[in-house]
Design an enzyme around this catalytic site. Structure first.
Site, short mmCIF file in Angstrom:
data_model
loop_
_atom_site.label_atom_id
_atom_site.label_comp_id
_atom_site.label_asym_id
_atom_site.label_seq_id
_atom_site.Cartn_x
_atom_site.Cartn_y
_atom_site.Cartn_z
N ASN A 108 7.09 66.68 79.44
CA ASN A 108 6.88 66.69 77.99
C ASN A 108 8.18 66.38 77.29
O ASN A 108 9.24 66.81 77.73
CB ASN A 108 6.40 68.08 77.56
CG ASN A 108 6.12 68.17 76.07
OD1 ASN A 108 5.72 67.18 75.44
ND2 ASN A 108 6.32 69.34 75.49
N THR A 109 8.12 65.61 76.21
CA THR A 109 9.30 65.42 75.37
C THR A 109 9.17 66.29 74.13
O THR A 109 8.09 66.38 73.53
CB THR A 109 9.52 63.93 74.99
OG1 THR A 109 10.70 63.86 74.17
CG2 THR A 109 8.35 63.31 74.25
N HIS A 110 10.28 66.93 73.77
CA HIS A 110 10.25 67.90 72.67
C HIS A 110 11.42 67.63 71.72
O HIS A 110 12.54 67.42 72.17
CB HIS A 110 10.34 69.32 73.25
CG HIS A 110 10.23 70.37 72.21
ND1 HIS A 110 9.02 70.70 71.63
CD2 HIS A 110 11.17 71.13 71.61
CE1 HIS A 110 9.23 71.64 70.72
NE2 HIS A 110 10.53 71.92 70.69
N ASP A 146 6.64 75.26 75.93
CA ASP A 146 7.96 74.60 76.05
C ASP A 146 8.96 75.43 76.83
O ASP A 146 10.16 75.47 76.50
CB ASP A 146 8.51 74.24 74.64
CG ASP A 146 7.57 73.31 73.90
OD1 ASP A 146 7.02 72.40 74.53
OD2 ASP A 146 7.38 73.50 72.69
#
Ligand code: GAR
Length: 194
Positions: A108-110, A146
């Site tokens: 995942n990109t956060h 996250d």
């Protein structure tokens, strides 16, 4: 060497998806995007359609409950037989069926420097806190919000006059480099594993 099969999950404009598609067209890219799945009619699906890729929308509202949606999402992703699954602006938590089908293979990109500012409003939360530096993080997805292992991270300075939009756009510029580079590195590692 065969290229690592990547399925991308999106909810929004898909600028990170577009960056992945562009990067995957390099002749020596270690991965290829094989399908794009969304949870809403995301405008970003257009990038996939233009690239001639299969797309699907798995809406929460089309399912009796969250658990049924989780199963449907995992089934749709599985249809494309990916070796990596990349959440690129996918704005829902994913459940056990997807996590268990791709252990250590979900990214995942956060838009923040995790573990600071997890969740859906990372840029707004960072601005409200008054931080002078924030950034982008690519993580391995786990069952938390996250909380997964950090794979890559890059800082972005906050300007005095930044709005949520202006700061998010500068963070996204960083994500559009960091995410493809991280996916390529992982794909290379997977390709090297017998
Ligand atoms: C990106 O900034 C991504 O980090 C963020 O959504 C944006 C998607 O942009 N994701 C999250 O906030 C997940 N918690 P895009 O649709 O233009 O790629």
């Amino acid at each position: 060497m065969s290229r690592t099969r990547v399925t991308v999950l999106i909810s929004g404009t898909g600028s990170n998806l577009a960056a992945l598609l562009a990067d995957s067209r390099r002749p020596d890219a270690a991965y290829e995007v094989v399908a794009v799945v969304a949870d809403v009619d995301a405008p970003g699906l257009e990038h996939a359609r233009r690239a001639g890729l299969p797309t699907a929308v798995v809406r929460l509202t089309d399912h009796p409950d969250r658990a049924a949606w989780d199963r449907a999402l995992a089934a749709e992703v599985a249809r494309h037989d990916p070796q990596l699954v990349v959440l690129a602006g996918f704005m829902r938590l994913v459940g056990a069926p997807l996590l268990e089908a791709h252990p250590g293979r979900l990214l995942n990109t956060h838009p923040a420097l995790l573990p600071s500012f997890p969740g859906a409003h990372a840029v707004r939360d960072a601005l409200a806190h008054g931080v002078k530096v924030t950034g982008a993080t690519v993580i391995e997805v786990d069952a938390g919000v996250d909380t997964g292992r950090i794979l890559a991270q890059r800082a972005v300075e906050v300007a005095e006059d930044d709005t949520e939009e202006s700061l998010h756009e500068r963070i996204k510029q960083v994500e559009r480099e960091l995410l493809p580079a991280t996916v390529d590195t992982l794909a290379r590692r997977l390709g090297a594993t017998p």
